[in-house]
Write a protein that holds these residues in place. Structure first.
Motif, PDB file in Angstrom:
ATOM      1  N   ALA A  19      55.502   1.660  38.494  1.00  0.00           N
ATOM      2  CA  ALA A  19      56.944   1.601  38.329  1.00  0.00           C
ATOM      3  C   ALA A  19      57.478   2.855  37.678  1.00  0.00           C
ATOM      4  CB  ALA A  19      57.328   0.389  37.479  1.00  0.00           C
ATOM      5  N   SER A  20      56.594   3.608  37.007  1.00  0.00           N
ATOM      6  CA  SER A  20      57.024   4.858  36.406  1.00  0.00           C
ATOM      7  C   SER A  20      57.555   5.798  37.474  1.00  0.00           C
ATOM      8  CB  SER A  20      55.852   5.517  35.672  1.00  0.00           C
ATOM      9  OG  SER A  20      55.336   4.668  34.681  1.00  0.00           O
ATOM     10  N   LEU A  21      56.871   5.802  38.642  1.00  0.00           N
ATOM     11  CA  LEU A  21      57.326   6.661  39.719  1.00  0.00           C
ATOM     12  C   LEU A  21      58.729   6.294  40.148  1.00  0.00           C
ATOM     13  CD1 LEU A  21      56.819   8.819  41.850  1.00  0.00           C
ATOM     14  CD2 LEU A  21      55.753   7.051  43.276  1.00  0.00           C
ATOM     15  N   ALA A  22      58.987   4.984  40.253  1.00  0.00           N
ATOM     16  CA  ALA A  22      60.326   4.555  40.645  1.00  0.00           C
ATOM     17  C   ALA A  22      61.353   4.917  39.588  1.00  0.00           C
ATOM     18  CB  ALA A  22      60.329   3.042  40.876  1.00  0.00           C
ATOM     19  N   ARG A  65      50.306  10.682  30.618  1.00  0.00           N
ATOM     20  CA  ARG A  65      49.374   9.614  30.960  1.00  0.00           C
ATOM     21  C   ARG A  65      50.069   8.415  31.588  1.00  0.00           C
ATOM     22  NH1 ARG A  65      45.987   8.137  25.858  1.00  0.00           N
ATOM     23  NH2 ARG A  65      44.899   6.913  27.440  1.00  0.00           N
ATOM     24  N   HIS A  66      51.310   8.168  31.206  1.00  0.00           N
ATOM     25  CA  HIS A  66      52.012   6.982  31.697  1.00  0.00           C
ATOM     26  C   HIS A  66      53.516   7.222  31.586  1.00  0.00           C
ATOM     27  CE1 HIS A  66      53.301   2.770  31.985  1.00  0.00           C
ATOM     28  NE2 HIS A  66      52.092   2.474  32.398  1.00  0.00           N
ATOM     29  N   ALA A  85      50.680   8.052  26.068  1.00  0.00           N
ATOM     30  CA  ALA A  85      50.385   9.305  25.362  1.00  0.00           C
ATOM     31  C   ALA A  85      50.972   9.313  23.961  1.00  0.00           C
ATOM     32  CB  ALA A  85      50.920  10.492  26.158  1.00  0.00           C
ATOM     33  N   GLY A  86      51.948   8.426  23.698  1.00  0.00           N
ATOM     34  CA  GLY A  86      52.585   8.388  22.395  1.00  0.00           C
ATOM     35  C   GLY A  86      53.479   9.589  22.151  1.00  0.00           C
ATOM     36  N   LYS A  87      54.162  10.059  23.203  1.00  0.00           N
ATOM     37  CA  LYS A  87      54.991  11.248  23.096  1.00  0.00           C
ATOM     38  C   LYS A  87      56.204  11.140  24.014  1.00  0.00           C
ATOM     39  CE  LYS A  87      50.906  14.222  22.571  1.00  0.00           C
ATOM     40  NZ  LYS A  87      50.134  15.326  23.194  1.00  0.00           N
ATOM     41  N   VAL A  88      57.206  11.942  23.680  1.00  0.00           N
ATOM     42  CA  VAL A  88      58.309  12.217  24.600  1.00  0.00           C
ATOM     43  C   VAL A  88      58.187  13.674  25.000  1.00  0.00           C
ATOM     44  CG1 VAL A  88      60.805  12.328  24.913  1.00  0.00           C
ATOM     45  CG2 VAL A  88      59.801  10.498  23.534  1.00  0.00           C
ATOM     46  N   PHE A  89      58.084  13.941  26.301  1.00  0.00           N
ATOM     47  CA  PHE A  89      57.943  15.303  26.811  1.00  0.00           C
ATOM     48  C   PHE A  89      59.327  15.881  27.082  1.00  0.00           C
ATOM     49  CE2 PHE A  89      53.916  13.336  27.461  1.00  0.00           C
ATOM     50  CZ  PHE A  89      52.960  14.350  27.402  1.00  0.00           C
ATOM     51  N   LEU A  90      59.554  17.103  26.619  1.00  0.00           N
ATOM     52  CA  LEU A  90      60.851  17.760  26.741  1.00  0.00           C
ATOM     53  C   LEU A  90      60.753  18.930  27.718  1.00  0.00           C
ATOM     54  CD1 LEU A  90      61.713  17.863  22.929  1.00  0.00           C
ATOM     55  CD2 LEU A  90      62.318  16.091  24.592  1.00  0.00           C
TER      56      LEU A  90
END
Length: 340
Positions: A19-22, A65-66, A85-90
């Motif tokens: 669902a991440s892709l969606a 990772r997710h 991953a426990g992160k927010v990617f910017l």
């Protein structure tokens, strides 16, 4: 709805990987076609101490990772939450990785008009706000424990407020720019304006609220009854073992509300979305034309499909296991216009 999504399979875990892709697709809806005037986005983070942004030169782990939610900022910047991953990617407007914000289990994310980033952490039950330079500003409400599961967010440009779905409390909570709670709406139930495990939220140009979630049984309010996408509950699924039987999620739902500043809400439309198996919604987006896009999963062989052109589903037959779906509901005639 021209985008094609290929069939994917996964277990119906909370906001599964397929669902991440969606949901990543949803972020592009604000950048392509009818742009949402509210400039919606999504974003996530942890709380307590306010971690700073770690910039690219310091990154040791750059791989997602997710990826779960995506937020688009006012200058085209992006934030992607990754609870595993426990992160927010910017990312910069040219899609270069600029840094990360560490978090426990980030999920919901959103930018406001000036580029401040709101991050919902489902591990600490908190929402933190970060300045455009990555500096921690403040937490919403009491901080840690203010929420049970802040799964998604929507920004109200007209009233400068953030709407946050708390899935485990079956509520939407609203806060101003100072982080002060203004009101809540929803609550578990089947009455007008009540909700059941809301997992996605979006606002249109008129400040109407669109909520997607999941119900386990019939009795959900459907409106308008004579012109709904799906007026009847499609069914749920039971799992039995030596300890007894339990009912799993039944159908997804989509509701359009008009909450006032006082917190009351008017149900503008509501519908089931599902078949005889397990169906659930993970997210929702609305474009500048008022059409809603819902992403989720289904194990139903009879999941509802468009009945007339111009719909052209990429996959009209159930593929087995759990299939991902993306559905578009027109804001004018309340009909399913496309399913991928």
């Amino acid at each position: 709805f021209g985008t094609r999504l290929r069939n994917t399979r996964a277990c119906p875990q909370a906001l599964g990987g397929w669902a991440s892709l969606a949901l990543l697709l949803f972020a592009s809806l604000t950048l392509l076609g009818c742009r949402d005037p509210a400039k919606q986005g999504h974003t996530d983070t942890e709380l307590g101490g306010g971690p700073s942004v770690i910039f690219q030169g310091e990154l040791e782990h750059k791989k997602m990772r997710h990826p779960n939610r995506v937020a688009a900022g006012p200058e085209g910047e992006l934030a992607v939450s990754d609870p595993r991953a426990g992160k927010v990617f910017l990312f910069s407007p040219n899609r270069k990785l600029e840094g990360t914000i560490p978090a426990g289990r980030p999920m919901g994310v959103i930018f406001d008009d000036v580029g401040n980033l709101y991050v919902g952490d489902t591990q600490t039950g908190s929402v933190s706000v970060y300045k455009p330079d990555g500096a921690f500003m403040h937490s919403l409400g009491a901080g840690v424990g203010e929420f049970q599961f802040p799964s998604d967010m929507a920004w109200s440009k007209a009233y400068q407020r953030v709407h946050i779905t708390d899935s485990k409390l079956d509520l939407v909570k609203v806060y101003d720019v100072a982080g002060v709670h203004q009101y809540s709406y929803g609550g578990l139930g089947s009455g007008d304006g009540e909700l059941s495990f809301p997992t996605g939220i979006a606002l249109d140009a008129f400040n109407n609220v669109y909520v997607a979630g999941t119900v386990a049984s019939g009795g959900w309010p459907v409106a308008p009854v004579d012109n709904s996408v799906q007026a009847n509950f499609g069914g749920s699924h039971q799992v039995c073992n030596i300890y007894g039987c339990s009912t799993l999620w039944g159908d997804a739902f989509v509701a359009k509300l008009n909450p006032s500043l006082a917190g009351t809400n008017t149900l503008l439309y509501s519908t089931y979305l599902g078949g005889a198996g397990i169906d659930f919604a993970n997210g929702i987006a609305v474009d500048g034309c008022g059409s809603a896009y819902i992403a989720g999963g289904t194990s139903s062989t009879n999941f509802p499909m468009p009945e007339s052109p111009p719909a052209d589903p990429y996959q009209s037959q159930y593929g087995g296991g759990y299939d991902g779906f993306v559905a578009k509901i027109s804001g004018s005639c309340l009909a399913v216009r496309g399913v991928a």
